[in-house]
Write an enzyme that holds these catalytic residues in place. Structure first.
Site, PDB file in Angstrom:
ATOM      1  CG  ASP A   1      -2.069   0.949   1.102  1.00 32.02           C
ATOM      2  OD1 ASP A   1      -3.223   0.487   0.996  1.00 32.02           O
ATOM      3  OD2 ASP A   1      -1.831   2.179   1.078  1.00 32.02           O
ATOM      4  CB  ILE A   2       0.755   4.322  -2.083  1.00 32.02           C
ATOM      5  CG1 ILE A   2       1.833   5.253  -2.622  1.00 32.02           C
ATOM      6  CG2 ILE A   2      -0.520   5.067  -1.746  1.00 32.02           C
ATOM      7  CD1 ILE A   2       1.455   5.900  -3.957  1.00 32.02           C
TER       8      ILE A   2
ATOM      9  CG  ASN B   1     -12.239  -0.701   3.973  1.00 35.79           C
ATOM     10  OD1 ASN B   1     -12.595  -1.167   5.052  1.00 35.79           O
ATOM     11  ND2 ASN B   1     -11.050  -0.152   3.794  1.00 35.79           N
TER      12      ASN B   1
ATOM     13  CB  VAL C   1      -9.192   2.010  -4.903  1.00 39.29           C
ATOM     14  CG1 VAL C   1      -8.920   1.427  -6.287  1.00 39.29           C
ATOM     15  CG2 VAL C   1      -8.146   3.069  -4.554  1.00 39.29           C
TER      16      VAL C   1
ATOM     17  CG  HIS D   1      -8.584  -2.941  -2.443  1.00 41.27           C
ATOM     18  ND1 HIS D   1      -9.473  -2.185  -3.204  1.00 41.27           N
ATOM     19  CD2 HIS D   1      -8.415  -2.263  -1.288  1.00 41.27           C
ATOM     20  CE1 HIS D   1      -9.814  -1.113  -2.528  1.00 41.27           C
ATOM     21  NE2 HIS D   1      -9.197  -1.128  -1.352  1.00 41.27           N
TER      22      HIS D   1
ATOM     23  CG  HIS E   1      -6.959  -3.009   3.098  1.00 37.01           C
ATOM     24  ND1 HIS E   1      -6.213  -1.851   2.943  1.00 37.01           N
ATOM     25  CD2 HIS E   1      -8.158  -2.739   2.530  1.00 37.01           C
ATOM     26  CE1 HIS E   1      -6.929  -0.937   2.316  1.00 37.01           C
ATOM     27  NE2 HIS E   1      -8.121  -1.451   2.051  1.00 37.01           N
TER      28      HIS E   1
HETATM   29  P1  5GP Z   1      -9.734   1.456   0.346  1.00 31.11           P
HETATM   30  O1  5GP Z   1      -9.785   2.753   1.105  1.00 31.11           O
HETATM   31  O2  5GP Z   1     -10.445   1.571  -0.988  1.00 31.11           O
HETATM   32  O3  5GP Z   1     -10.163   0.251   1.120  1.00 31.11           O
HETATM   33  O4  5GP Z   1      -8.190   1.202   0.053  1.00 31.11           O
HETATM   34  C1  5GP Z   1      -7.518   1.780  -0.999  1.00 31.11           C
HETATM   35  C2  5GP Z   1      -6.061   1.664  -0.662  1.00 31.11           C
HETATM   36  O5  5GP Z   1      -5.299   1.876  -1.840  1.00 31.11           O
HETATM   37  C3  5GP Z   1      -5.587   2.706   0.368  1.00 31.11           C
HETATM   38  O6  5GP Z   1      -5.050   2.050   1.500  1.00 31.11           O
HETATM   39  C4  5GP Z   1      -4.551   3.525  -0.400  1.00 31.11           C
HETATM   40  O7  5GP Z   1      -3.468   3.923   0.400  1.00 31.11           O
HETATM   41  C5  5GP Z   1      -4.138   2.574  -1.506  1.00 31.11           C
HETATM   42  N1  5GP Z   1      -3.695   3.249  -2.712  1.00 31.11           N
HETATM   43  C6  5GP Z   1      -4.330   4.274  -3.342  1.00 31.11           C
HETATM   44  N2  5GP Z   1      -3.649   4.632  -4.436  1.00 31.11           N
HETATM   45  C7  5GP Z   1      -2.552   3.808  -4.504  1.00 31.11           C
HETATM   46  C8  5GP Z   1      -1.465   3.702  -5.417  1.00 31.11           C
HETATM   47  O8  5GP Z   1      -1.348   4.437  -6.415  1.00 31.11           O
HETATM   48  N3  5GP Z   1      -0.530   2.764  -5.167  1.00 31.11           N
HETATM   49  C9  5GP Z   1      -0.631   1.916  -4.085  1.00 31.11           C
HETATM   50  N4  5GP Z   1       0.359   1.035  -3.922  1.00 31.11           N
HETATM   51  N5  5GP Z   1      -1.642   1.989  -3.195  1.00 31.11           N
HETATM   52  C10 5GP Z   1      -2.601   2.921  -3.409  1.00 31.11           C
END
Ligand code: 5GP
Ligand code: ZN
Length: 115
Positions: free
Chosen positions: A31-32, A88, A97, A101, A103
């Protein structure tokens, strides 16, 4: 899907991504914006926007994501200390996103209930 960040990562269009797992059905990458010392995202290669969009045909795929996460957790040495897997779905869970996915979070004690 053309405008999807995670589809672009799967297609190799974002080379900076740190991949830790790759198989026929999913990839895993760091994760970024990590929320724990180990924070890896497991993403199916097929675009599915949210958990609500999964069908019974995705049963095997969803199980596959969990097994991939558990395998990488063991490889990273956090199998015994423990880890959390979470997916989520939509606004109240904080999904940002819209390509599903899983986590994998580990490397520190994780509080419960989550925020
Ligand atoms: P969500 O909030 O949808 O459950 O998780 C999305 C995750 O994607 C977040 O933890 C966010 O930090 C990660 N994320 C968003 N953009 C990028 C990216 O460009 N690269 C990577 N490696 N992770 C990303
Ligand atoms: Zn996608």
């Amino acid at each position: 899907m053309a405008d999807c960040l995670f589809c672009k990562i799967i297609d190799g269009q974002i080379p900076t991504v740190k991949k830790v797992h790759d198989d026929a059905l999913c990839i895993g990458f760091l994760d970024i914006n990590p929320q724990a010392p180990t924070h890896i995202l497991f993403v199916p290669k097929r675009h599915i926007a949210t958990l609500n969009d999964c069908t019974t045909e995705d049963r095997e795929l969803m199980g596959h994501l969990i097994f991939a996460a558990a395998k990488v957790a063991r490889e990273k040495g956090v199998g015994e200390t423990g880890y959390r897997t979470v997916m989520n779905c939509n606004r109240d869970a904080g999904q940002t996103v819209f390509h599903i996915h899983l986590h994998l979070l580990a490397g520190r004690p994780l509080t419960w209930p989550p925020g």
